[in-house]
Design a protein around this motif. Sequence first.
Motif, mmCIF file in Angstrom:
data_model
loop_
_atom_site.group_PDB
_atom_site.id
_atom_site.type_symbol
_atom_site.label_atom_id
_atom_site.label_comp_id
_atom_site.label_asym_id
_atom_site.label_seq_id
_atom_site.Cartn_x
_atom_site.Cartn_y
_atom_site.Cartn_z
ATOM 1 N N UNK A 22 0.608 -1.194 0.035
ATOM 2 C CA UNK A 22 -0.045 0.031 -0.113
ATOM 3 C C UNK A 22 0.690 1.179 -0.089
ATOM 4 N N UNK A 23 0.422 2.545 -0.626
ATOM 5 C CA UNK A 23 1.246 3.640 -0.784
ATOM 6 C C UNK A 23 0.314 4.706 -0.492
ATOM 7 N N UNK A 24 0.741 5.804 -0.196
ATOM 8 C CA UNK A 24 0.181 7.227 -0.122
ATOM 9 C C UNK A 24 0.939 8.199 -0.122
ATOM 10 N N UNK A 25 0.431 9.277 -0.719
ATOM 11 C CA UNK A 25 1.434 10.595 -0.881
ATOM 12 C C UNK A 25 0.656 11.741 -0.182
ATOM 13 N N UNK A 26 1.835 12.447 0.503
ATOM 14 C CA UNK A 26 1.522 13.514 1.136
ATOM 15 C C UNK A 26 2.565 14.595 0.906
ATOM 16 N N UNK A 27 2.270 15.961 1.423
ATOM 17 C CA UNK A 27 3.342 16.736 1.264
ATOM 18 C C UNK A 27 4.495 16.390 2.356
ATOM 19 N N UNK A 28 6.118 16.857 2.084
ATOM 20 C CA UNK A 28 7.046 16.375 2.402
ATOM 21 C C UNK A 28 7.083 16.540 4.046
ATOM 22 N N UNK A 29 6.466 17.631 4.495
ATOM 23 C CA UNK A 29 6.675 17.979 5.944
ATOM 24 C C UNK A 29 5.625 17.095 6.863
ATOM 25 N N UNK A 30 4.659 16.272 6.395
ATOM 26 C CA UNK A 30 3.745 15.518 6.844
ATOM 27 C C UNK A 30 4.463 14.224 7.777
ATOM 28 N N UNK A 31 3.928 14.308 9.108
ATOM 29 C CA UNK A 31 4.404 13.349 9.889
ATOM 30 C C UNK A 31 4.427 11.900 9.425
ATOM 31 N N UNK A 32 5.070 10.803 9.737
ATOM 32 C CA UNK A 32 4.965 9.446 9.329
ATOM 33 C C UNK A 32 3.831 8.918 10.055
ATOM 34 N N UNK A 33 3.826 9.164 11.433
ATOM 35 C CA UNK A 33 3.008 8.493 12.344
ATOM 36 C C UNK A 33 1.407 9.123 12.056
ATOM 37 N N UNK A 34 1.144 10.158 11.680
ATOM 38 C CA UNK A 34 -0.060 10.589 11.327
ATOM 39 C C UNK A 34 -0.906 9.950 10.156
ATOM 40 N N UNK A 35 0.034 9.272 9.461
ATOM 41 C CA UNK A 35 -0.558 8.648 8.143
ATOM 42 C C UNK A 35 -0.587 7.009 8.259
ATOM 43 N N UNK A 36 -0.005 6.648 9.237
ATOM 44 C CA UNK A 36 0.276 4.962 9.462
ATOM 45 C C UNK A 36 -1.195 4.414 9.554
ATOM 46 N N UNK A 37 -2.092 4.857 10.320
ATOM 47 C CA UNK A 37 -3.337 4.084 10.278
ATOM 48 C C UNK A 37 -4.024 3.932 9.156
ATOM 49 N N UNK A 38 -3.868 5.277 8.233
ATOM 50 C CA UNK A 38 -4.800 4.983 6.973
ATOM 51 C C UNK A 38 -3.678 4.389 6.062
ATOM 52 N N UNK A 39 -2.643 4.212 6.037
ATOM 53 C CA UNK A 39 -1.755 3.489 5.010
ATOM 54 C C UNK A 39 -1.992 2.151 5.418
ATOM 55 N N UNK A 40 -2.073 1.362 6.766
ATOM 56 C CA UNK A 40 -2.356 0.113 6.834
ATOM 57 C C UNK A 40 -3.787 -0.152 6.297
ATOM 58 N N UNK A 41 -4.800 0.576 6.410
ATOM 59 C CA UNK A 41 -6.139 0.361 6.051
ATOM 60 C C UNK A 41 -6.206 0.172 4.514
ATOM 61 N N UNK A 42 -5.237 0.479 3.852
ATOM 62 C CA UNK A 42 -5.375 0.432 2.364
ATOM 63 C C UNK A 42 -4.713 -0.779 1.755
ATOM 64 N N UNK A 43 -4.136 -1.675 2.754
ATOM 65 C CA UNK A 43 -3.762 -3.007 2.300
ATOM 66 C C UNK A 43 -4.801 -3.967 2.164
ATOM 67 N N UNK A 44 -4.712 -4.611 0.991
ATOM 68 C CA UNK A 44 -5.657 -5.453 0.333
ATOM 69 C C UNK A 44 -4.959 -6.544 -0.396
ATOM 70 N N UNK A 45 -4.715 -7.706 0.006
ATOM 71 C CA UNK A 45 -4.197 -8.909 -0.426
ATOM 72 C C UNK A 45 -4.870 -10.079 -0.856
ATOM 73 N N UNK A 46 -5.072 -10.154 -2.248
ATOM 74 C CA UNK A 46 -5.870 -11.036 -2.544
ATOM 75 C C UNK A 46 -5.669 -12.613 -2.374
ATOM 76 N N UNK A 47 -6.540 -13.309 -1.923
ATOM 77 C CA UNK A 47 -6.458 -14.734 -1.456
ATOM 78 C C UNK A 47 -6.467 -15.687 -2.749
ATOM 79 N N UNK A 48 -5.562 -16.579 -2.538
ATOM 80 C CA UNK A 48 -5.447 -17.916 -3.564
ATOM 81 C C UNK A 48 -6.806 -18.600 -3.915
#
Length: 214
Positions: free
Chosen positions: A78-104
Amino acid sequence: MPGTGPADPDPRGRGRRHRLAGPDRLHHRPGPSARRHHRTKRGKHRQDEPDDHALGRSRGGLTTKIHLAADGQGRPLALMLTAGQRHDSVMAQALLERIRVPRTGLGRPRSTPDHVVADKAYSSRAFRAYLRRRGIASTIPEKDDQKKHRRNRGSRGGRPPGFDRETYRRRNTVERCFNHLKGFRGIATRYDKTATSYEAAVSLASFLLWARSF
């Protein structure tokens, strides 16, 4: 394994000087019409395009930050784009919620990782509480100021979070993922004007990394 990496915008636009016309020129030259003067820039009408185009001021100047989650083999999840000054921890929760791994087989895509390994930038009480609610194990080192604050509170500070140094060594997989992405010149240096175009380029490069892993 979440992480972030900077991407510098195109340096060719820096240092340009705009020449202003003097009063005599403005007097003899007709100005732009009101309709043309208030015309909205292209890209403003898109709902998925941020107003700042994911550009912001940081220590490196005008930059874009890529927030990335990778699997144990260093492949983007998963990936997200923000401005360069945005702190990492602020986007951590939203980043993990974007993970989608298809099952076999049958079933919905998997969205909950077994373990999260991240650096000190993600060491926050809110993010740790979020991982506990979802039942996700984590290996995140505690910041020095957080250790000091917890010790000053004594027994009320609670126990220190668990930390395994051997597991933490696996965090370099996300750094290797960034190195592979920066092998594409358009990713290492941002030439795209809009954030949606740049995110599409990063997504395409991520698909190529997945294809090369098989």
